[in-house]
Design an enzyme around this catalytic site. Structure first.
Site, PDB file in Angstrom:
ATOM      1  N   ASP A   1       2.654   2.565   0.695  1.00 20.99           N
ATOM      2  CA  ASP A   1       3.862   2.226   0.441  1.00 20.99           C
ATOM      3  C   ASP A   1       4.354   1.454  -0.703  1.00 20.99           C
ATOM      4  OD1 ASP A   1       2.446   0.265   1.636  1.00 20.99           O
ATOM      5  OD2 ASP A   1       4.072  -0.684   2.841  1.00 20.99           O
ATOM      6  N   HIS A   2       3.142   1.169  -1.398  1.00 25.45           N
ATOM      7  CA  HIS A   2       3.430   0.612  -2.732  1.00 25.45           C
ATOM      8  C   HIS A   2       3.092   1.177  -4.067  1.00 25.45           C
ATOM      9  CE1 HIS A   2       3.664  -3.609  -0.843  1.00 25.45           C
ATOM     10  NE2 HIS A   2       3.396  -2.969   0.131  1.00 25.45           N
TER      11      HIS A   2
END
Length: 304
Positions: free
Chosen positions: A65-66
């Site tokens: 998610d990063h």
């Protein structure tokens, strides 16, 4: 002056109303992106930012998610005919991770330079600002970042005149240049006052509260910190997965004596972060729930 924009504020997965966490900072035309989750490009366009001018991309860690938005972003930068080198910063394993992601973005018209972080605290000096990376407490190696814009002291024309320096040299000294005139060396400190207060933005996500964060954020003008959960009853879950609650972030902001706190990296189950902000502001009054596109223009003290 620093322009700051939270492009996305979500953690774990993108939602129709919330993209994954990323932050853009701009100073004198130079841009830095921190994290690049899925949807970063859409969030950036919605906020009115462009990606071609990015000089630096920094990753806190390598959870999907990063970082999953990186291949598409690189391709878009290439399609915009970017040719300047791009610096990417991140924890150990950076080049291996980025190379793997570039399987679907193999050909780019610009080169990539890698700076892997190996120390608990590491300072990177860039042309327009400094970046201080600091290790935090997540379930994999993870860093936070402070963007620091220094401000020189005021120029003292009386001193310059006393030295007999011609006015065309004054600007060069103001810009930090050392020069020689009539056989004598002149340095900026000879005509400049003491350094004035600069600007600092500290960004931290995916961590338990830690002394390293408080130390890094001390007296920051803006502290952007993860608040995975607003509910107090989820503190045990936050401890288990190495995240933090809104109030835990607020206590760090208070201890670091920052000017302003923005919360980000919200759990997908957290639909309305503002519902929990009254309790947060009892701990740290100048706290705000982040939202996609939230931005600020930070100026030096005394600037209009």
């Amino acid at each position: 002056m620093l322009d700051v924009c939270l492009l996305g504020t979500g953690g774990m997965m993108p939602l129709p109303y919330r993209w994954l966490t990323s932050l853009m900072v701009r100073c004198e035309g130079s841009q830095m992106l921190i994290d690049c989750g899925e949807g970063t490009q859409i969030a950036g366009k919605a906020a009115g930012w462009t990606f071609k001018p990015i000089d630096v991309i920094a990753f806190t860690h390598y959870h999907a998610d990063h970082i999953s938005g990186l291949p598409g972003l690189l391709l878009s930068m290439g399609n915009a005919e970017r040719s300047e080198p791009l610096l990417i910063i991140g924890p150990k394993g950076l080049e291996r991770v980025v190379t793997a992601l570039r399987t679907i973005a193999p050909e780019l018209p610009f080169s990539i330079e890698f700076l892997e972080l190996t120390e608990k605290k590491q300072r990177i000096v860039l042309p327009h600002f400094e970046v201080e990376a600091f290790r935090v407490n997540h379930n994999i190696t993870c860093y936070g970042y402070s963007i620091i814009l220094k401000r020189a002291g005021k120029f003292n024309p009386v001193r310059a005149e006393a030295f007999g320096l011609p006015k065309p040299f004054w600007g060069r000294l103001q810009k930090g240049e050392t020069l020689t005139y009539e056989g004598k060396v002149y340095t900026p400190d000879m005509v400049m006052g003491e350094a004035r207060k600069g600007l600092k933005v500290t960004y931290c996500t995916d961590s338990r509260p830690a002394s390293s964060i408080v130390e890094a954020a001390e007296h920051a003008d803006l502290f952007i910190c993860e608040g995975m959960y607003g509910e107090k009853e989820k503190e045990a879950k936050a401890r288990e997965y190495k995240h933090m609650t809104f109030c835990e972030a607020a206590r760090m902001a208070k201890n670091a004596q920052v000017k302003e706190l923005w919360l980000t990296h919200f759990s997908p189950s957290l639909s309305w972060p503002e519902d929990y902000m009254d309790e947060v502001r009892k701990v740290f009054p100048n706290a705000h729930a982040g939202k996609d596109g939230k931005s600020a223009e930070l100026k030096f003290e005394g600037e209009k």
